[in-house]
Design a protein around this motif. Structure first.
Motif, short mmCIF file in Angstrom:
data_model
loop_
_atom_site.label_atom_id
_atom_site.label_comp_id
_atom_site.label_asym_id
_atom_site.label_seq_id
_atom_site.Cartn_x
_atom_site.Cartn_y
_atom_site.Cartn_z
N ALA A 40 0.68 0.58 -18.54
CA ALA A 40 1.84 -0.32 -18.60
C ALA A 40 1.85 -1.10 -19.91
CB ALA A 40 1.83 -1.26 -17.40
N GLN A 41 0.68 -1.59 -20.34
CA GLN A 41 0.64 -2.35 -21.58
C GLN A 41 0.94 -1.46 -22.79
OE1 GLN A 41 -3.19 -4.36 -21.24
NE2 GLN A 41 -2.22 -6.14 -20.29
N ALA A 42 0.57 -0.20 -22.72
CA ALA A 42 0.91 0.73 -23.80
C ALA A 42 2.41 0.93 -23.90
CB ALA A 42 0.21 2.07 -23.58
N ARG A 43 3.11 0.74 -22.78
CA ARG A 43 4.59 0.84 -22.77
C ARG A 43 5.24 -0.50 -23.12
NH1 ARG A 43 3.49 3.23 -17.62
NH2 ARG A 43 4.37 1.35 -16.67
N GLY A 44 4.42 -1.53 -23.40
CA GLY A 44 4.96 -2.82 -23.80
C GLY A 44 5.08 -3.84 -22.67
N GLU A 45 4.58 -3.51 -21.49
CA GLU A 45 4.63 -4.43 -20.36
C GLU A 45 3.33 -5.24 -20.35
OE1 GLU A 45 5.24 -4.37 -15.52
OE2 GLU A 45 5.08 -2.48 -16.59
N GLY A 46 3.42 -6.52 -20.64
CA GLY A 46 2.23 -7.34 -20.81
C GLY A 46 1.45 -7.65 -19.55
N GLU A 47 2.14 -7.89 -18.45
CA GLU A 47 1.48 -8.31 -17.21
C GLU A 47 2.01 -7.51 -16.02
OE1 GLU A 47 2.00 -12.55 -16.93
OE2 GLU A 47 0.64 -12.91 -18.62
N PRO A 48 1.63 -6.24 -15.91
CA PRO A 48 2.17 -5.40 -14.83
C PRO A 48 1.80 -5.87 -13.43
CG PRO A 48 0.38 -4.28 -15.97
CD PRO A 48 0.70 -5.51 -16.76
N TRP A 49 0.74 -6.64 -13.30
CA TRP A 49 0.32 -7.14 -11.99
C TRP A 49 1.28 -8.17 -11.42
CZ3 TRP A 49 -2.47 -7.62 -16.52
CH2 TRP A 49 -2.43 -8.88 -17.15
N THR A 50 2.29 -8.60 -12.20
CA THR A 50 3.25 -9.58 -11.71
C THR A 50 4.39 -8.95 -10.93
OG1 THR A 50 4.50 -9.56 -13.77
CG2 THR A 50 2.73 -11.21 -13.58
N THR A 130 -10.09 -10.06 -21.36
CA THR A 130 -9.66 -8.86 -22.08
C THR A 130 -8.16 -8.74 -21.87
OG1 THR A 130 -9.83 -7.33 -20.20
CG2 THR A 130 -11.86 -7.73 -21.48
N PRO A 131 -7.49 -7.79 -22.53
CA PRO A 131 -6.06 -7.63 -22.27
C PRO A 131 -5.74 -7.33 -20.80
CG PRO A 131 -6.65 -6.51 -24.29
CD PRO A 131 -7.94 -6.96 -23.65
N ALA A 132 -6.65 -6.66 -20.10
CA ALA A 132 -6.43 -6.34 -18.68
C ALA A 132 -7.04 -7.38 -17.75
CB ALA A 132 -7.01 -4.96 -18.37
N ARG A 133 -7.91 -8.23 -18.27
CA ARG A 133 -8.61 -9.22 -17.45
C ARG A 133 -8.30 -10.60 -17.98
NH1 ARG A 133 -14.08 -8.89 -18.95
NH2 ARG A 133 -14.13 -6.82 -18.07
N ARG A 134 -7.29 -11.22 -17.44
CA ARG A 134 -6.90 -12.56 -17.88
C ARG A 134 -7.19 -13.53 -16.75
NH1 ARG A 134 -1.09 -10.91 -20.49
NH2 ARG A 134 -1.90 -9.24 -21.81
N ILE A 135 -8.46 -13.83 -16.60
CA ILE A 135 -8.91 -14.64 -15.48
C ILE A 135 -10.05 -15.53 -15.96
CG2 ILE A 135 -10.49 -12.80 -14.71
CD1 ILE A 135 -9.89 -13.55 -11.84
#
Length: 193
Positions: A40-50, A130-135
């Motif tokens: 998702a981030q490779a497609r430009g979606e920053g926070e797909p978990w939302t 990390t880009p995938a771990r924002r916690i």
């Protein structure tokens, strides 16, 4: 085929342990949520978990990887997370249990897909973003408790992998797996992505 789950809070060192187990010849299956986030981030979606569909995308990829792993009929496989982790993630994010997740939880339970012992990697006392771990670390401790409660609710027995250096953690995990890959395949396996 014996399938084990390796789980724990984000940033606990699961990936390093998984790589160590692969080097010992265990079959390993990478985490689905990280792959879904990266795509998702490779497609430009920053926070797909939302978005609500994120959980179902993780469930779908987990199921695909688990089914692809069935090509290996002997040995031990170690999965970086399972649908029980996806339930913990949905709980943490405040998303309801979707029909797809409920169905997958029922399937893995009724078919006994995973061994009842789960390798539970304990936190290291910090959590690197990390880009995938924002916690934050404090948030990761909440997430750790939710994971533990979720696995216990499904009747799994947790094998603690305490904070330590990677070699000792790999040794502890390997010992819990029986100490031998038993016909496992070293390194990358066909079902990894």
């Amino acid at each position: 085929m014996r399938r084990y789950v390796l789980t724990g809070t984000p940033g606990a060192g699961k990936t390093s342990i998984l790589r160590g187990l692969a080097a010992l010849g265990f079959g390993v299956v990478d985490e689905a949520a990280t792959a879904v986030i990266a795509r998702a981030q490779a497609r430009g979606e920053g926070e797909p978990w939302t978005r609500a569909s994120f959980i179902d995308e993780v469930v779908t990829l987990q199921r695909q990887r688990q089914r692809q792993s069935e090509a290996a009929t002997e040995g031990v496989q170690v999965f970086d997370r399972s649908p029980v982790c996806t339930l913990a993630l949905a709980t943490y994010l405040g998303w309801p249990v979707s029909p797809a997740l409920a169905s997958e939880l029922e399937r893995i339970t009724s078919e006994g897909i995973y061994e009842r012992q789960v390798l539970f990697v304990r936190n290291l006392g910090f959590c690197e973003p990390t880009p995938a771990r924002r916690i934050s670390f404090e948030e990761s401790l909440v997430f750790e408790r939710i994971h533990e409660q979720s696995y216990r609710a499904f009747g799994y027995d947790l094998v603690d992998i305490p904070a330590d250096d990677v070699a000792r953690r790999v040794e502890k995990a390997s010992s819990a797996l029986g100490g031998s890959a038993e016909h496992g395949h070293a390194g990358r396996t066909p079902w990894q992505y």
